[in-house]
Design a protein around this motif. Sequence first.
Motif, mmCIF file in Angstrom:
data_model
loop_
_atom_site.group_PDB
_atom_site.id
_atom_site.type_symbol
_atom_site.label_atom_id
_atom_site.label_comp_id
_atom_site.label_asym_id
_atom_site.label_seq_id
_atom_site.Cartn_x
_atom_site.Cartn_y
_atom_site.Cartn_z
ATOM 1 N N SER A 38 0.822 -1.220 0.000
ATOM 2 C CA SER A 38 0.000 0.000 0.000
ATOM 3 C C SER A 38 0.854 1.268 0.000
ATOM 4 C CB SER A 38 -0.966 -0.004 1.182
ATOM 5 O OG SER A 38 -0.315 -0.471 2.325
ATOM 6 N N THR A 39 2.074 1.183 0.516
ATOM 7 C CA THR A 39 2.908 2.388 0.643
ATOM 8 C C THR A 39 3.170 3.105 -0.690
ATOM 9 O OG1 THR A 39 3.929 1.387 2.566
ATOM 10 C CG2 THR A 39 5.088 3.251 1.603
ATOM 11 N N PRO A 40 3.591 2.424 -1.761
ATOM 12 C CA PRO A 40 3.904 3.168 -2.987
ATOM 13 C C PRO A 40 2.683 3.535 -3.844
ATOM 14 C CG PRO A 40 4.524 0.866 -3.245
ATOM 15 C CD PRO A 40 3.933 0.995 -1.884
ATOM 16 N N ASN A 61 10.523 -5.339 -10.901
ATOM 17 C CA ASN A 61 9.883 -5.379 -9.586
ATOM 18 C C ASN A 61 10.673 -6.235 -8.614
ATOM 19 O OD1 ASN A 61 7.279 -4.101 -10.718
ATOM 20 N ND2 ASN A 61 6.909 -4.440 -8.527
ATOM 21 N N LEU A 62 10.501 -5.902 -7.349
ATOM 22 C CA LEU A 62 11.267 -6.580 -6.311
ATOM 23 C C LEU A 62 10.903 -8.047 -6.136
ATOM 24 C CD1 LEU A 62 11.013 -3.947 -3.440
ATOM 25 C CD2 LEU A 62 13.153 -4.782 -4.428
ATOM 26 N N ASP A 63 9.599 -8.344 -6.223
ATOM 27 C CA ASP A 63 9.208 -9.680 -5.741
ATOM 28 C C ASP A 63 7.868 -10.144 -6.299
ATOM 29 O OD1 ASP A 63 7.804 -7.746 -4.377
ATOM 30 O OD2 ASP A 63 8.610 -8.219 -2.409
ATOM 31 N N GLU A 64 7.560 -11.401 -6.031
ATOM 32 C CA GLU A 64 6.278 -12.005 -6.458
ATOM 33 C C GLU A 64 6.015 -13.234 -5.591
ATOM 34 O OE1 GLU A 64 3.303 -12.038 -7.332
ATOM 35 O OE2 GLU A 64 3.428 -11.630 -9.494
ATOM 36 N N SER A 75 -1.657 -11.281 -7.142
ATOM 37 C CA SER A 75 -0.267 -11.321 -7.625
ATOM 38 C C SER A 75 0.274 -9.907 -7.784
ATOM 39 C CB SER A 75 -0.182 -12.059 -8.968
ATOM 40 O OG SER A 75 -0.663 -11.232 -10.013
ATOM 41 N N TYR A 76 1.570 -9.774 -7.632
ATOM 42 C CA TYR A 76 2.192 -8.446 -7.782
ATOM 43 C C TYR A 76 2.203 -8.012 -9.247
ATOM 44 C CZ TYR A 76 3.539 -8.272 -2.863
ATOM 45 O OH TYR A 76 3.519 -8.189 -1.499
ATOM 46 N N TYR A 77 2.209 -9.014 -10.152
ATOM 47 C CA TYR A 77 2.093 -8.702 -11.582
ATOM 48 C C TYR A 77 0.793 -7.952 -11.824
ATOM 49 C CZ TYR A 77 1.756 -9.458 -16.634
ATOM 50 O OH TYR A 77 1.642 -9.276 -17.987
ATOM 51 N N GLY A 128 9.436 -0.097 0.037
ATOM 52 C CA GLY A 128 8.632 0.083 1.240
ATOM 53 C C GLY A 128 9.334 -0.728 2.319
ATOM 54 N N VAL A 129 8.756 -0.803 3.498
ATOM 55 C CA VAL A 129 9.371 -1.633 4.526
ATOM 56 C C VAL A 129 8.269 -2.380 5.281
ATOM 57 C CG1 VAL A 129 9.462 0.249 6.249
ATOM 58 C CG2 VAL A 129 11.061 -1.668 6.434
ATOM 59 N N GLY A 130 8.517 -3.646 5.584
ATOM 60 C CA GLY A 130 7.548 -4.431 6.350
ATOM 61 C C GLY A 130 7.660 -4.081 7.834
ATOM 62 N N ALA A 162 -2.502 -10.571 4.378
ATOM 63 C CA ALA A 162 -3.749 -11.343 4.212
ATOM 64 C C ALA A 162 -4.863 -10.466 3.650
ATOM 65 C CB ALA A 162 -4.172 -11.962 5.533
ATOM 66 N N ARG A 163 -4.751 -9.140 3.852
ATOM 67 C CA ARG A 163 -5.810 -8.245 3.355
ATOM 68 C C ARG A 163 -5.925 -8.252 1.827
ATOM 69 N NH1 ARG A 163 -1.346 -5.137 4.498
ATOM 70 N NH2 ARG A 163 -0.951 -3.324 3.163
ATOM 71 N N PHE A 164 -4.892 -8.719 1.149
ATOM 72 C CA PHE A 164 -4.946 -8.785 -0.314
ATOM 73 C C PHE A 164 -5.502 -10.133 -0.813
ATOM 74 C CE2 PHE A 164 -1.391 -5.776 0.533
ATOM 75 C CZ PHE A 164 -1.967 -4.648 -0.048
#
Length: 256
Positions: A38-40, A61-64, A75-77, A128-130, A162-164
């Motif tokens: 949500s941060t970016p 992108n950083l991750d998936e 998915s981040y895609y 962002g940071v967790g 989990a909200r996603f």
Amino acid sequence: MEIIIQVDAESATAIAAEMIVRLLREKPNAVLGLATGSTPLRLYRSLVHKKLDWRKVTTFNLDEYLGLPKTHPGSYYHFMWDNLFRHLNISPKNVHVPDGMPKDAMKFCAKYEQQIVAAGGIDLQVLGVGGDGHIGFNEPTSSLTSRTRIKTLTPETRKDNARFFDGMDRVPHHVITMGLGTIMEARQCVLLAFGSKKARAVAATIEGPITANVPASILQMHPNTKVCLDKGAAAKLKRADYYHWVFENKPRWEAA
Ligand code: GLP
């Protein structure tokens, strides 16, 4: 690290947006490292409204999440196309998001690293940071020199994300993420964090020891990183007054 504390997320985001605008104007074929979460989102919304030419820009992108197809709404895609890419004139062949369903994950990770190098390296990495101090999906105890690889999420991160998804059970356990060593090779980084929920991780990242237990703390070793915070995320910083003073009293040669 340059610590920039603003009154709210809107103004902290504006600083990061300006960095990207400037980079793309100076280098139309820049390589951007991008983050999700949500941060970016505010940053992406603001970039969509700027008049920028993305035709020659390349992104990584950083991750998936492992096991999610591109079409999965979690998915981040999907996240990246929905929130950013579909609104830009970027060329799809220049967009790279780790494949959540690779035939051979190890080979895929090695290739992702090669693709970053072949593109000329990342000019600017957005982060962002967790809540536990992770960047990308480099969870606590990640090697500080790690490369793109498979990681296992902590229960805390699965709960946060989990909200996603439709419930905690659906959150994947495994992911592909750029490593901390990969991120550290970006020429510039901008880390965004908003809200008091991030205050503990932010303080540990900036003022704590460099430790694999707070993966973002490795950024203390990065030669060109800006951390853009709102008041809530900055609440636990002991040297906040100093950071404010530094930002407001930059020598003319640096402020330009
Ligand atoms: C996920 C992403 C990170 C992101 C973090 C924080 O774990 N992999 O890149 O920084 O979430 O998410 P949020 O911005 O929603 O707080």
